[in-house]
Design a protein around this motif. Structure first.
Motif, PDB file in Angstrom:
ATOM      1  N   ARG A 100      39.585  31.983  86.011  1.00  0.00           N
ATOM      2  CA  ARG A 100      38.971  31.761  87.329  1.00  0.00           C
ATOM      3  C   ARG A 100      39.987  31.087  88.248  1.00  0.00           C
ATOM      4  O   ARG A 100      40.853  30.340  87.790  1.00  0.00           O
ATOM      5  CB  ARG A 100      37.734  30.866  87.195  1.00  0.00           C
ATOM      6  CG  ARG A 100      36.702  31.381  86.206  1.00  0.00           C
ATOM      7  CD  ARG A 100      35.575  30.388  86.001  1.00  0.00           C
ATOM      8  NE  ARG A 100      34.757  30.714  84.834  1.00  0.00           N
ATOM      9  CZ  ARG A 100      33.762  29.972  84.387  1.00  0.00           C
ATOM     10  NH1 ARG A 100      33.462  28.830  85.032  1.00  0.00           N
ATOM     11  NH2 ARG A 100      33.085  30.318  83.309  1.00  0.00           N
ATOM     12  N   LYS A 101      39.834  31.343  89.536  1.00  0.00           N
ATOM     13  CA  LYS A 101      40.749  30.765  90.525  1.00  0.00           C
ATOM     14  C   LYS A 101      39.957  30.068  91.634  1.00  0.00           C
ATOM     15  O   LYS A 101      38.858  30.498  91.971  1.00  0.00           O
ATOM     16  CB  LYS A 101      41.649  31.853  91.111  1.00  0.00           C
ATOM     17  CG  LYS A 101      42.594  32.481  90.105  1.00  0.00           C
ATOM     18  CD  LYS A 101      43.538  33.488  90.763  1.00  0.00           C
ATOM     19  CE  LYS A 101      44.494  34.071  89.745  1.00  0.00           C
ATOM     20  NZ  LYS A 101      45.472  35.008  90.365  1.00  0.00           N
ATOM     21  N   ARG A 102      40.571  29.016  92.171  1.00  0.00           N
ATOM     22  CA  ARG A 102      39.946  28.283  93.284  1.00  0.00           C
ATOM     23  C   ARG A 102      41.045  27.563  94.052  1.00  0.00           C
ATOM     24  O   ARG A 102      42.164  27.359  93.512  1.00  0.00           O
ATOM     25  CB  ARG A 102      38.924  27.288  92.757  1.00  0.00           C
ATOM     26  CG  ARG A 102      39.521  26.216  91.857  1.00  0.00           C
ATOM     27  CD  ARG A 102      38.497  25.169  91.471  1.00  0.00           C
ATOM     28  NE  ARG A 102      39.025  24.208  90.517  1.00  0.00           N
ATOM     29  CZ  ARG A 102      39.818  23.186  90.819  1.00  0.00           C
ATOM     30  NH1 ARG A 102      40.195  22.977  92.103  1.00  0.00           N
ATOM     31  NH2 ARG A 102      40.260  22.358  89.883  1.00  0.00           N
ATOM     32  N   SER A 128      44.396  24.492  83.134  1.00  0.00           N
ATOM     33  CA  SER A 128      44.619  24.991  84.498  1.00  0.00           C
ATOM     34  C   SER A 128      46.090  24.878  84.867  1.00  0.00           C
ATOM     35  O   SER A 128      46.870  24.138  84.232  1.00  0.00           O
ATOM     36  CB  SER A 128      43.772  24.191  85.496  1.00  0.00           C
ATOM     37  OG  SER A 128      42.417  24.253  85.172  1.00  0.00           O
ATOM     38  N   GLU A 178      46.861  26.704  94.686  1.00  0.00           N
ATOM     39  CA  GLU A 178      45.742  27.417  94.078  1.00  0.00           C
ATOM     40  C   GLU A 178      45.686  27.024  92.606  1.00  0.00           C
ATOM     41  O   GLU A 178      46.706  26.928  91.930  1.00  0.00           O
ATOM     42  CB  GLU A 178      45.914  28.939  94.211  1.00  0.00           C
ATOM     43  CG  GLU A 178      44.731  29.722  93.643  1.00  0.00           C
ATOM     44  CD  GLU A 178      44.900  31.225  93.792  1.00  0.00           C
ATOM     45  OE1 GLU A 178      44.088  31.857  94.476  1.00  0.00           O
ATOM     46  OE2 GLU A 178      45.888  31.759  93.228  1.00  0.00           O
ATOM     47  N   THR A 228      44.556  28.024  88.931  1.00  0.00           N
ATOM     48  CA  THR A 228      44.136  29.095  88.023  1.00  0.00           C
ATOM     49  C   THR A 228      43.714  28.444  86.716  1.00  0.00           C
ATOM     50  O   THR A 228      44.517  27.766  86.054  1.00  0.00           O
ATOM     51  CB  THR A 228      45.274  30.095  87.759  1.00  0.00           C
ATOM     52  OG1 THR A 228      45.698  30.659  89.005  1.00  0.00           O
ATOM     53  CG2 THR A 228      44.823  31.208  86.822  1.00  0.00           C
TER      54      THR A 228
END
Length: 952
Positions: A108-110, A158, A164, A166
């Motif tokens: 997931r990325k944010r 992460s 960003e 990941t």
């Protein structure tokens, strides 16, 4: 993990497995019929019945218990359950191979927050492993074992990059593991830093399984498990000291620290955990290429009595395991059994490591059995002698043989001789040696290691280093196959070439697939693949015959240029006759410009085509001989001869044939026989030097009367070898050597049987010797064309590279032709003429031109054959026992073919139904001969009847 139910699903509920072992049960499925499980039993007592999950066999003549398909496999193969599962999975193509679509993390990325630092790798750890995660690490690995080595499951990890985040999450099919590693700074236990090793065991991309965080903390030199070993040492001695103090009677006695019994160097994380699960202390490096230092090994030995190494059994693991054993002679190496590689892992690769072994043999006793076979490379032992009050030395025979094996010394299995064949292996390269070479190695080793004189004397004097002991070195079988039906390997010092019809593929380093090669087949030159040096076109004419055209491209191969000149059968016309009445300078300029030209502009298209076909035939023959594969449909011997037509008995030679055949020695094991002796094969030991590793037998400089027909069986089938002072043996056709012949004469027969076995090669007399008996203007040898010798010690590496590429391209051409079933023979016109002249001989030729003169009375007439024969015998004064009627008839056919004015011998229309020309003479039937001359333009030929009478 593969289960029995997975295998049953792929084998018709296990029925295929049952019928594999008991095919006699085919008619007993789903009925009450019984079959014999054991051939020696009197009555059939076994039956097959379908149960809920699979078919089973119940044998009422045995235990009477229903046996599952896996049980049957275990019983018949004498293996255990895990091995049976692995064997059946391989047989029925059941896999648990890693797949990108399944074995993947949740990613997931944010956007990154202000608190998350660029380049950081935050992570979150789980409290415990699941049972499935532990099974991935090893069949006996428990939570306590991963805790002992500080392994954790990462719930997530992460990476912050370009603002960003990941995040990679562990999933049931993709665990992410992290090991906490501690580094002590400057040997100060109070100053420590941590880093984590990240391990993704089910990543389909093997090269991305490992990483570290944070960056820059992991030291260059680091041994995993060493800190844990030190702790185990302290805990062990604390416990032992407490026990010592409780049991000591002398309260002033001092406890002396003890070392741990052993520790194990493992090849990876899972191997280490499996060792820990068995109750031992593992150590492992961060890669297979890690070169442990002497200081690190000394530090380990401070804490353990014996240090073991468990290398993988793939090529890299074996090489590294040997290197470590020979660097540190006291390390005991635990070699995994070779049968392990017969099973496949979840990447579809042969199993190779300790985790794989434990998966099939998980019991403690299985590991203890391996330990009993582990040995150090140090082959001498030292003990204190109370009697002499000094150290004494002895040689341990098992350790000595192990040490020699590590250094590549073995004996080679050979059923064809009672003698011991000693070899030394360097990777895949094998060299045959003698026992004294092993002794020389041991003496050199003792000097290099500065061993005490007592040990050096042991090497010299001990019977353990004598030949009777050395002959018991491990006997091994090696695969020397260097070919397939469609390819051939060529071996060089730093690479291997694989040649097929499509081209040359270069493989760096070791030979593939566990194959071996004799050292004398390894060409000690550096090579790189070059562009093609020739092109060819292959078409069919209107009658379906093969038609070739050849174009020689720009190149620097001396060997190709040499072959070009040996194919220039019209060189005298081009280089001498054409310039008889012209200027010397112009002639010299032409000769220099066309020094190596197969298609000189002064030749006719027909002459050029003949020369090109001669060259292409040589290229084909070279490729044929380099291809070690032997096809029954292409069982030929190369037969090289001169093109020049000479008188009877004239031996031309010096045309460069032998040089071509001698060049094969760079690629193959060759045995040379002298063909000068026409009774060569009368020697019962003629093939004394030939064995199953011989590739080529050259019968060089064959005598005129050497019967090639006596070699036919050796060419088209296997061969029997009768060596001196040893038992005879037979070499099967597919591994027997190919044959080659060189001669200054033509074969005595051109019958179909001979032509089917020979691949002819024709050499021009471009290279020749000037003598008082010939009309050559000068002597010309191969060296004269190049100003240096070819393929000798002073040959440049560039020249070697060009020539070796040319040989490989010959192979490529042959393989492309072989696929189409094409045999490229040379133009044979001159050879046939030479054969006819040889059939006649000078005496017969002189007699025939006189007896059958063009305007004489013996042409266009019936002539009684025995009268003509007697006339020749009277003329030549040779005994009839030497010149038989059969030889006379053969010579007469040769004269007919060569005589320019004879049209036919015994014209077909004159023969009777049996193909004979007969006539009654004085009431007796006699064999006749009739030589019909060619019709001259404008000449009157009377009509002659079948009785030979003129019409008047």
């Amino acid at each position: 993990m593969i289960k029995a139910t997975d295998i049953y699903a792929a084998s018709r509920d296990g029925l295929d497995i049952i019928l594999y072992y008991y095919p006699q049960a085919e008619d007993c499925v789903d009925n009450k019929k019984k079959f014999k499980r054991r051939p020696d039993e009197d009555d059939a007592s076994a039956c097959i019945k379908k149960y809920q999950e699979c078919y089973k066999v119940t044998d009422f003549g045995d235990s009477g218990t229903a046996m599952s398909p896996v049980d049957i496999c275990m019983y018949e193969e004498n293996i255990r359950f895990p091995e049976a599962i692995a064997l059946l999975a391989s047989r029925y193509n059941v896999t648990d191979e890693l797949k990108r679509s399944v074995n993947k993390p949740d990613i997931r990325k944010r956007p990154a927050t202000e608190d998350e630092k660029e380049g950081s790798r935050p992570f979150e750890l789980e409290d415990k492993f699941t049972d499935d995660q532990l099974k991935i690490l090893g069949p006996r690995v428990k939570q306590e074992h991963v805790d002992a080595l500080h392994w954790h499951v990462a719930k997530s990890i992460s990476y912050v990059r370009n603002r960003e985040v990941t995040t990679k999450y562990t999933t049931p099919t993709y665990p992410i593991l992290m090991r906490e590693c501690v580094v002590t700074e400057n040997s100060d236990p109070e100053k420590t830093v941590k880093f984590y090793k990240i391990y993704e065991p089910l990543n389909p991309d093997k090269q991305w399984r490992f990483s570290y965080t944070p960056d820059g903390v992991k030291p260059k030199l680091y041994i995993n498990g060493f800190r844990e070993l030190q702790k185990a040492y302290r805990d062990y001695n604390a416990q032992e000291e407490k026990k010592f103090q409780n049991e000591a009677k002398d309260k002033d006695a001092q406890y002396k620290e003890k070392k741990l019994p052993e520790a194990f160097i493992c090849s990876g994380e899972r191997d280490a955990l499996c060792v820990r699960a068995l109750g031992y202390h593992p150590l492992w490096f961060n890669s297979e290429t890690y070169k442990v230092t002497e200081e690190e090994i000394r530090e380990i030995y401070k804490y353990v009595e014996i240090l073991y190494n468990i290398p993988d059994i793939d090529s890299t693991g074996i090489r590294k395991g040997r290197e470590l054993a020979l660097r540190f002679l006291d390390i005991h190496t635990v070699w995994l059994p070779s049968w392990l590689s017969g099973y496949r892992d979840n990447r579809g690769k042969p199993r190779k490591d300790f985790r794989d072994f434990v998966g099939l043999r998980p019991k403690n006793e299985d590991f203890r059995n391996l330990l009993t076979l582990a040995m150090p490379a140090r082959f001498w032992t030292k003990a204190w002698s109370e009697r002499s009050k000094k150290d004494t030395y002895d040689i341990n025979t098992a350790y000595l043989h192990y040490f020699l094996t590590l250094n590549g010394f073995n004996t080679l299995k050979d059923e064809n001789t009672d003698d011991t064949k000693y070899i030394r292996m360097d990777g895949c390269i094998v060299r045959q040696i003698k026992a004294k070479d092993i002794n020389a190695f041991l003496k050199g080793f003792a000097v290099e290691r500065f061993l005490p004189v007592d040990i050096r004397n042991l090497i010299l004097n001990s019977p353990r280093t004598g030949e009777s002991s050395l002959s018991q070195l491990d006997e091994i079988n090696l695969d020397f196959t260097s070919y397939t039906p469609d390819s051939q390997f060529l071996f060089f010092s730093q690479s291997t070439w694989e040649v097929t019809k499509n081209g040359i593929t270069e493989h760096k380093g070791q030979l593939m697939d566990g194959r071996s090669v004799w050292d004398n087949k390894v060409i000690p030159h550096k090579v790189n693949v070059l562009p093609p040096m020739f092109e060819y076109k292959h078409t069919l004419d209107a009658e379906g015959h093969d038609v070739f055209d050849l174009t020689v491209k720009e190149h620097k191969s001396c060997f190709l240029n040499y072959l070009i000149n040996t194919s220039r059968v019209h060189w005298r016309k081009e280089l001498e006759t054409a310039w008889e009445n012209k200027g010397v300078t112009e002639a010299d300029q032409y000769r220099a410009a066309h020094r190596f030209d197969i298609a000189g502009p002064l030749l006719s298209p027909e002459e050029i085509h003949e020369q090109k076909l001669n060259l292409l035939n040589k290229i084909y023959a070279i490729g044929y001989n380099l291809h070690r594969y032997k096809s029954p449909s292409r069982a030929w011997a190369i037969y090289a001869m001169d093109n020049k037509i000479g008188e009877d008995g004239e031996c031309n030679g010096r045309s460069g044939k032998s040089f071509l055949f001698k060049s094969f020695r760079f690629f193959m094991r060759t045995v040379n026989l002298s063909g000068r002796n026409p009774k060569l094969l009368d020697n019962p030991h003629v093939y004394d030097q030939v064995d199953q590793h011989t590739d080529f037998v050259l019968v060089d400089d064959c005598d005129k009367y050497l019967p090639v027909s006596q070699f036919y069986d050796n060419i088209t089938s296997g061969m029997t070898v009768n060596p001196k002072n040893n038992k005879s043996f037979f070499i099967e056709f597919d591994i027997s050597p190919k044959f080659g012949f060189t001669t200054n004469y033509v074969p005595r027969d051109f019958d179909p049987s001979t032509n089917a076995r020979l691949l002819y090669m024709v050499f021009s007399d471009y290279y020749h010797e000037k003598t008082a008996d010939n009309d050559y203007l000068e002597t010309r040898g191969i060296r004269d064309d190049f100003d240096h010798n070819l393929m000798t010690n002073d040959y440049s590496e560039e020249n070697w590279n060009w020539d070796l590429n040319f040989f490989a391209q010959c192979l490529q051409f042959y393989l492309s032709m072989a696929e189409q079933g094409i045999k490229v023979q040379p133009p044979m016109e001159n050879i046939i003429k030479r054969k006819y002249k040889a059939d006649m001989g000078i005496n017969f030729e002189d007699w025939a031109y006189s007896y059958f003169a063009e305007e004489g009375e013996h042409v266009n007439q019936y002539i009684q054959r025995d009268i003509a024969y007697d006339d020749f015998i009277t003329f030549s004064k040779v005994p009839k026992s030497y010149w038989t009627m059969q030889r006379f008839t053969k010579a007469l056919k040769g004269f007919t073919e060569l005589c320019p004015y004879i049209d036919a011998l015994n014209p077909e229309e004159m023969l009777n139904s049996t193909g004979r020309l007969l006539k009654k003479v004085d009431g007796q039937t006699k064999e006749m001969i009739y030589l019909r001359t060619l019709e001259k333009p404008g000449a009157f030929l009377p009509n002659i009847d079948k009785d030979g009478n003129l019409p008047f």
